[in-house]
Each structure stands twice: as C-alpha cells, then as structure tokens.
Scaffold this active site. Structure first.
Site, PDB file in Angstrom:
ATOM      1  N   CYS A  85      36.404  39.631  54.327  1.00  0.00           N
ATOM      2  CA  CYS A  85      36.506  39.660  52.864  1.00  0.00           C
ATOM      3  C   CYS A  85      37.660  38.822  52.335  1.00  0.00           C
ATOM      4  O   CYS A  85      37.660  38.439  51.171  1.00  0.00           O
ATOM      5  CB  CYS A  85      36.617  41.094  52.363  1.00  0.00           C
ATOM      6  N   ARG A 131      38.390  31.268  45.185  1.00  0.00           N
ATOM      7  CA  ARG A 131      38.781  30.613  43.935  1.00  0.00           C
ATOM      8  C   ARG A 131      40.273  30.301  43.926  1.00  0.00           C
ATOM      9  O   ARG A 131      40.682  29.221  43.480  1.00  0.00           O
ATOM     10  CB  ARG A 131      38.411  31.506  42.749  1.00  0.00           C
ATOM     11  N   ARG A 142      41.198  42.826  39.086  1.00  0.00           N
ATOM     12  CA  ARG A 142      40.010  43.561  39.508  1.00  0.00           C
ATOM     13  C   ARG A 142      39.378  44.251  38.314  1.00  0.00           C
ATOM     14  O   ARG A 142      39.913  44.270  37.213  1.00  0.00           O
ATOM     15  CB  ARG A 142      40.401  44.600  40.572  1.00  0.00           C
ATOM     16  N   LYS A 170      26.575  37.554  46.952  1.00  0.00           N
ATOM     17  CA  LYS A 170      27.934  37.098  47.240  1.00  0.00           C
ATOM     18  C   LYS A 170      28.856  38.264  47.588  1.00  0.00           C
ATOM     19  O   LYS A 170      29.931  38.050  48.155  1.00  0.00           O
ATOM     20  CB  LYS A 170      28.507  36.300  46.062  1.00  0.00           C
ATOM     21  N   ARG A 219      38.034  42.812  32.804  1.00  0.00           N
ATOM     22  CA  ARG A 219      38.806  41.593  33.037  1.00  0.00           C
ATOM     23  C   ARG A 219      38.975  40.800  31.740  1.00  0.00           C
ATOM     24  O   ARG A 219      40.062  40.287  31.449  1.00  0.00           O
ATOM     25  CB  ARG A 219      38.123  40.729  34.097  1.00  0.00           C
TER      26      ARG A 219
END
Length: 334
Positions: free
Chosen positions: A267, A145, A162, A94, A168
């Site tokens: 991207c 998302r 990030r 991905k 995270r």
C-alpha cells in the site's frame, strides 16, 4: 443473456433481493447504485438492495499501512460476501491491493467500462499547479501522487489528507485552510456530479521528463475502473456478472494487475501503471516505480496483443525489476 438465465435468477432471488455490498461513502453508494441500475437492465424483475458497510480504513486518519494497507478497505465487506450476508461487492479497483489474495472462494466477475483515469488539481481560486509558489501545501493521501508531484515540483510540500471526497474538499475550502490544493481522481468527482463546482486542472497521464515543465500524473493500477466481486459457487450471480463485464477493460486490468502482482507492491509503494488500447488495436502498458520523494524512478513501456494481457504485464514487470524496482519498493516498507 442466455434464455434460461432470467428464470434462474428469478428463482434464485424469489425470496429476497440481490444484496450489493459497498462502503458507506457517497461515492461508494453512487457506484453501487450504478451497478444496481445495470443489473436492472440486464435482469429485469430482479430486486436489488444496497447494503453499505462501514469499513475500518474509512475511519482511520493515519497511514493505511498501520491498519493493514489497502486491504482494510475491503476486509469487512469480504467477510459479508463470504458469509452470504451480501451477494456481490462493488470496489474501486485502484483500492484493491496487489499483495493480498482475494477472499477465499471469491472472484471478480465483472469489470465495468473504464472511466476517466486522469487526476485533477483542485484549488480555491483556479491557480494552476505551475503557478503555486514554492512551499505551497498540497493535500493527497497517495504515495504515487506525492512522488510524482515532488519529482516535478520539488519546492512544493505535500501532506496526507484522508477522508471521503467531500471531507477533503471541505478541508481545502474552509476559512484559514493551510492547503493550497488537493489532488483527486477525476472519475470520482464526475461520478458524484460535482467536478464543475470547483476550479480544477486536469493532469496529463502521459509521462513527461521534468525539463519539459509539464506536470504529468501517471495513474494508479486499476484507476477509473469498478470491479464487481462474487462467490465462485454462486453460479447464477457469476453468470449475471459475466453479462455486465466489459471485455476490453478486463484486458486493461489483467495487464496492470499482473504487473503489480509481480512487483509485489504494497500500500505504500509508489507504483503507477496504465494500460490502454492503441489506434491499431494493440495493447499498451506503461509502468513506473518511484522512491518516496520521486528523486529516483524506473519506467517501462511495452506493447502486445490485446488477448495476451497477462504476458504484457509480466514483460513490463520484469523490465522494471531488472532496472531496480525491487530496491525502490523495499525501501518504502521501512
């Protein structure tokens, strides 16, 4: 494995280990270690060595487009592979861009069996996504998302977050955190063995219309799949990777990435694509393209022969383009 290949590999790596290139994160190391274990099963006697490389994208806190998009995840590793500093490179598919060619002289020789493709919502107290009040802040670095969250729950706010998975999660759980939840890939949490430490809600991958009240999250192209890249000219290693390759997963990736390539996604493109095998053995491919806030979308779903995955990917891409996908993708470049 063919009778001659073990001896060829032992000769090829008599002077040193097979070097496995990967990023430096805990997840990347686990994935590389899994590949090393598979090599050990298929080629006993071959020593392997993990060679982590700090990549620029992992150090950049902002928009990936500013450092070259998803290609920034692999450019340093590509250089190490092409120059012979490593023998193979391990990637999450991905994170492999659809609009940037692979490093010259390299190819993916193996796709490991696909893991879970679901996304999960992580919260501090187990509040479901449907129960988060308007204005709650959701952390995610993925435009795909963000678009789908906004489509189903327009009252929620999203913010780019990030860093590695542990970074995270720390941002969510720290005292005074302004995040109500994070959206992360289930496969990564499972590979790290930490999913059950956190309150989590698994989001369905099947598309649902907004009036159903169900928040679904169609996966990214390549979700849940590890690809192993090597140099074309390194015949023994490419033959070894052929032994590791999962044929069905290869069909999934071919269908999804053919679609992605034809869409010329970059991207920042909110593109979702998910191939799967049906109960009767056919290949299903679902594709979606959104604008940034999820207020516009086009979608296509088609079926085809398992051995003609590229044609299926082309057909779904053509349908999406006919519906206006190019306009939505072009707008996200601005």
């Amino acid at each position: 494995m063919t009778d001659a290949l073990p001896d060829i590999l032992l000769s090829r790596f008599a002077a040193g280990p097979l070097r496995i290139g990967t990023r430096t994160s805990a997840l990347a190391r686990v994935q590389a270690e899994n590949v090393a274990a598979l090599i050990g099963k298929h080629a006993p006697g071959i020593e392997t060595e993990i060679a982590p490389t700090q990549v620029s994208a992992d150090l950049w806190p902002g928009d990936l487009a500013e450092v070259g998009g998803k290609g920034a995840f692999s450019k340093e590793i590509d250089r190490a592979l092409v120059s012979g500093q490593i023998d193979i490179a391990v990637h999450c598919m991905k994170d492999v861009p659809g609009d940037v060619p692979l490093a010259e002289g390299t190819a993916f020789g193996a796709y490991l069996p696909r893991d879970d493709v679901h996304d999960v919502v992580i919260t501090r107290d187990g509040t479901p996504l449907a129960g988060l009040p308007p204005g709650s802040l959701i952390g995610t670095s993925s435009v795909r998302r963000r678009a789908q969250l906004t489509m189903y729950r327009p009252g929620l706010r999203t913010e780019r977050v990030r860093g590695n998975i542990d970074t995270r999660l720390d941002k969510l759980l720290e005292d005074g955190s302004h995040y109500a939840a994070l959206v992360l890939a289930r496969a990564g949490l499972v590979r790290l063995g930490i999913l059950d430490r956190y309150h989590h809600e698994v989001l369905p991958v099947e598309f649902h219309s907004c009036d159903t009240g169900v928040v679904s999250m169609v996966p990214a192209v390549g979700a849940g799949t590890i690809g192993v890249q090597a140099r074309h000219a390194d015949g023994p290693v490419m033959r070894l990777l052929g032994e590791l390759n999962d044929a069905v997963t290869t069909r999934y990736i071919l269908a999804e990435r053919t679609m992605l390539h034809m869409l010329r996604g970059h991207c920042n493109s909110p593109i979702a694509g998910y191939a799967a095998r049906t109960a009767d053995g056919r290949l299903s491919l679902f594709g979606m393209v959104f604008n940034r806030d999820g207020s516009e979308l086009v979608r296509s779903h088609a079926w085809g022969d398992l051995d003609d995955a590229a044609a299926l990917g082309s057909r779904v891409a053509a349908d999406l383009l006919h519906q206006g996908a190019h306009r939505l993708i072009s707008a996200t470049r601005e």
